[in-house]
Design an enzyme around this catalytic site. Structure first.
Site, PDB file in Angstrom:
ATOM      1  N   HIS A 207      40.528  31.699  37.507  1.00 31.06           N
ATOM      2  CA  HIS A 207      39.351  32.582  37.467  1.00 31.06           C
ATOM      3  C   HIS A 207      38.335  31.348  37.299  1.00 31.06           C
ATOM      4  CE1 HIS A 207      40.811  36.505  36.877  1.00 31.06           C
ATOM      5  NE2 HIS A 207      39.816  36.825  37.199  1.00 31.06           N
ATOM      6  N   SER A 325      43.333  32.018  33.594  1.00 32.72           N
ATOM      7  CA  SER A 325      42.036  31.814  32.979  1.00 32.72           C
ATOM      8  C   SER A 325      41.836  30.342  32.953  1.00 32.72           C
ATOM      9  CB  SER A 325      41.989  32.262  31.448  1.00 32.72           C
ATOM     10  OG  SER A 325      40.950  31.733  30.832  1.00 32.72           O
ATOM     11  N   GLU A 472      42.526  41.186  43.060  1.00 31.62           N
ATOM     12  CA  GLU A 472      42.972  40.026  42.273  1.00 31.62           C
ATOM     13  C   GLU A 472      44.313  40.349  41.809  1.00 31.62           C
ATOM     14  OE1 GLU A 472      39.900  38.281  39.367  1.00 31.62           O
ATOM     15  OE2 GLU A 472      38.850  40.183  40.048  1.00 31.62           O
ATOM     16  N   TYR A 515      42.277  45.013  40.485  1.00 34.58           N
ATOM     17  CA  TYR A 515      43.557  44.014  40.095  1.00 34.58           C
ATOM     18  C   TYR A 515      44.795  44.665  40.626  1.00 34.58           C
ATOM     19  CZ  TYR A 515      40.739  41.083  37.373  1.00 34.58           C
ATOM     20  OH  TYR A 515      39.741  39.978  36.733  1.00 34.58           O
TER      21      TYR A 515
END
Length: 709
Positions: A207, A325, A472, A515
């Site tokens: 991300h 992340s 995503e 998502y």
């Protein structure tokens, strides 16, 4: 030409970095261009500025109403490549330093509209214009060339932010993979016959959330930073041209904290010793005071394309980053410093206290630099070692589907088939909780239990296959989709593909539909599962429909579509008021210095120097492909541009003394790179002011000069 019907600048899901995570717009062109060539392809690269309003506009990624733009960290770009078979099909892939764009957001999800004050036409226009300009540039740069592909693992640029959901996937499936996120980067290298390497695009899943929900500067985050680092590297190594191998030690030092990225005009000479004469010379240059300019063409960019020579373009594209992340140090409670709850990402039951930490913690700019630098280093390694040439036809398939009512055939445990359906779009409670990259505004916990016309697209360039998805995908969801399409392509008896096939997933493409998780992850209802709009069988629907596209491409058959997304541009509601007027205190001109560099000052490399100017609202003119901020260097009596607001080292910060005040200030803040030449420098600020009556006027002003040793 296929294109998203509604592009919005500041639309980005709370779990995705504000506005600056990369959006992928994939377009298709046919049967136009240069004549037949002996090379396998025609290749062209393009890049253009898409930086939007640097004031008053909400930065949407974290859905935080208080996160309002107030300056520029570095400028945003659209980057494109075109690949064409001579006299045959061609594709263009455009990567944006933005998060996503969607007609869905403006109609269905109030959270986006409320925090952004609706549609901002200025933001919309700069993206659309930038996409057009970058495609035109790529087309004008088309030339015979070759393409190479390479891939390798990057281990330290992403961690799973919803590990409890990942663990709900079958153990047998998880055992196939060493990590709970994808570590592989896939890179394509473009080499023109006449000038050598002209660019690269790569896909890697992490991300763009290194910059936090409190940042107010427009930024390309870690993906945009990596792109700039690689373009800097190419410029300093004289690319485009054929180059040999680069010493890894040189790369390691290229972007260390003590050696910030240098983006400086090639006409500036090598460092020279700082003498007392130069210090005295610096002290003789006082601030110029503000003055009017005749037009909006304020200054040429420092890095401009040389005639008949394409600029090197490098894009760092997104993949199945849904649960990945860049905050690789883990998640911690800001009240106790202890790790957050594993299953719900809470601290004593509160999600607002749980935050991820990047490698530069507590400095988010340093975290952005480090994660960007790690991607850059891996990309250069893959670029230099790329040897597998892409060969084969260029092809594509594209269709629109109504994901709210798709019938999906699934195998049963007894060997039969059952038909299930996707659901109308809906969000789970955990959506409002946000993620550890940016918790939500309310005390929802992760784990608590219309428009649906979406485009899907598959692109083939030889043995490279790009799956373009409008959302995503989590790590395992992306793996399942890639594997399913690869199985279809490699099982074909015609032999168009063998096992040496590179299937990449391009996330957030053409529109945005939140998502996509696996069925098992959906059951856990972490943020990503709660943000999977069309129910637990959403991924199965994608797999089924992409298999159809792959099968049609192999059979050379067209794919019919019975849907078109609605054109919603005329229905947008904009609640952000325009700029009424700008003003300065009595006796002060726009461009005058408010707080100058100290007199007779000398700064060492690595230190920070700043000056503040009386200015006007940046929304009056975005200065597209221009700059609000310059650092100039004195050379032979002339002031030469050295760094601008597209540089990592120079930040443009804008502020008002009061919320509704017509007065404002511009602070130019420069962290002097270690490789900046010693000498005499000054700041120059550019802007545009709006009077109460009359037209917008452009202005400039300079600071007092200072010495750098």
């Amino acid at each position: 030409m296929e294109a998203s019907s509604c592009l919005r600048y500041q639309i980005c899901g709370p779990g995705s970095k504000r506005i600056w995570l990369c959006l992928f717009l994939v377009l298709v062109l046919q049967n136009c261009g240069p004549a037949l060539s002996a090379s396998p392809y025609l290749v062209g690269m393009g890049m253009y500025d898409i930086t939007g309003p640097a004031a008053d506009v909400n930065l949407m990624g974290y859905a935080n109403a208080e996160q309002i733009a107030s300056g520029i960290h570095f400028r945003l770009k659209a980057r494109a490549f075109i690949v064409a078979e001579p006299n045959g099909k061609r594709v263009v892939f455009v990567n944006l330093d933005a998060c996503m764009a969607s007609q869905l957001v403006t109609i269905k999800y109030v959270v986006y509209i409320v925090t952004s004050l609706g549609f901002v036409r200025q933001s919309f226009d700069v993206i659309v214009d930038g996409i057009e300009q970058t495609i035109v540039e790529a087309h004008n740069n088309l030339r015979p060339g070759k393409i190479y592909v390479n891939k390798g693992d990057l281990l330290d640029a992403g961690v799973n932010r919803s590990p409890s959901a990942y663990l709900n996937n079958p153990a047998e499936e998880r055992s196939k993979y060493q990590y709970n996120v994808d570590k592989e980067m896939t890179l394509v290298k473009f080499v023109a016959d006449d000038v050598g390497p002209i660019g690269s695009f790569n896909w890697f899943a992490t991300h763009g959330t290194s910059m936090s929900r409190t940042n107010s500067l427009i930024s390309g985050d870690n993906k945009g930073a990596a792109a700039r680092f690689m373009e800097d590297w190419a410029e300093q190594n004289g690319i485009p041209k054929q180059v040999g191998q680069v010493n890894p030690a040189d790369l390691e030092s290229f972007h260390k904290p003590s050696g910030l990225p240098r983006r400086v005009s090639s006409i500036i000479p090598e460092p020279n010793e700082l003498t007392d004469d130069l210090i005295q010379l610096a002290s003789s240059y006082e601030a110029s005071g503000g003055r009017r300019l005749s037009g909006s063409s304020i200054t040429r960019r420092i890095r401009s394309t040389q005639p008949n020579k394409p600029k090197f373009v490098s894009a760092f594209c997104q993949s199945n980053c849904g649960d990945v992340s860049p905050n690789v140090l883990g998640t911690f409670c800001i009240d106790t410093g202890l790790p957050c709850d594993f299953n719900h990402s809470t601290c004593n039951g509160k999600n607002e206290l749980c935050y991820g930490r990047g490698p530069g913690y507590p400095d988010e700019f340093e975290s952005t630099r480090v994660i960007g630098n790690r991607q850059f280093l891996k990309a250069v390694d893959l670029f230099n070692s790329a040897s597998e040439e892409i060969q084969g036809k260029v092809d594509y398939r594209h269709t629109y589907l109504d994901f709210s009512q798709l019938e999906v055939s699934l195998p049963t445990s007894t060997g039969g088939q059952q038909v299930v359906k996707t659901c109308p779009a809906a969000m789970g409670f955990a959506f409002a909780a946000g993620t550890t990259d940016g918790p939500g505004a309310f005390d929802f916990k992760q784990g608590d239990t219309k428009p649906a016309i979406l485009p899907i697209q598959i692109i083939r360039i030889g043995q490279l296959v790009i799956l373009c998805v409008p959302g995503e995908f989590t790590t395992m969801a992306g793996r399942r989709l890639r594997d399913a399409v690869k199985t279809v392509l490699t099982s074909d008896k015609s032999g168009q593909f063998n096992n040496n096939i590179h299937v990449v997933l391009a996330g957030l493409t053409n529109t945005y539909s939140q998502y996509v998780t696996t069925f098992e992850e959906y059951e856990i209802q972490r943020y990503e599962g709660a943000s999977t709009l069309y129910g637990p069988h959403t991924l199965s629907a994608y797999i089924q429909e992409f298999q159809k596209l792959a099968t049609a491409m192999l059979a050379n058959k067209e794919v019919p579509t019975n849907f078109q997304p609605p054109d919603l541009l005329d229905r947008q509601i904009g609640l952000l008021p325009g700029v009424m007027f700008d003003s300065t205190p009595p006796g002060v001109k726009f461009g005058d210095v408010s707080s100058d560099v100290p007199a007779n000052s000398t700064f060492r490399k690595g230190s920070t120097v700043n000056a503040t100017f009386h200015t006007a609202c940046p929304r009056n003119d975005l200065l597209t492909d221009g700059t609000f901020a310059l650092v100039e260097k004195l050379e032979s009596g002339n002031w030469i541009p050295a760094y601008d607001d597209d540089d990592w080292s120079l930040r443009f910060k804008w502020s008002r003394p009061l919320r509704l005040s017509p007065r404002s200030f511009a602070t130019l803040e420069w962290t002097i790179p270690e490789d900046a030449p010693s000498g005499v420098y000054r700041f120059r600020h550019f802007g545009a002011s709006k009077p109460l009556i009359g037209s917008i006027k452009h202005f400039t002003g300079t600071s007092r000069a200072f010495a750098v040793r």
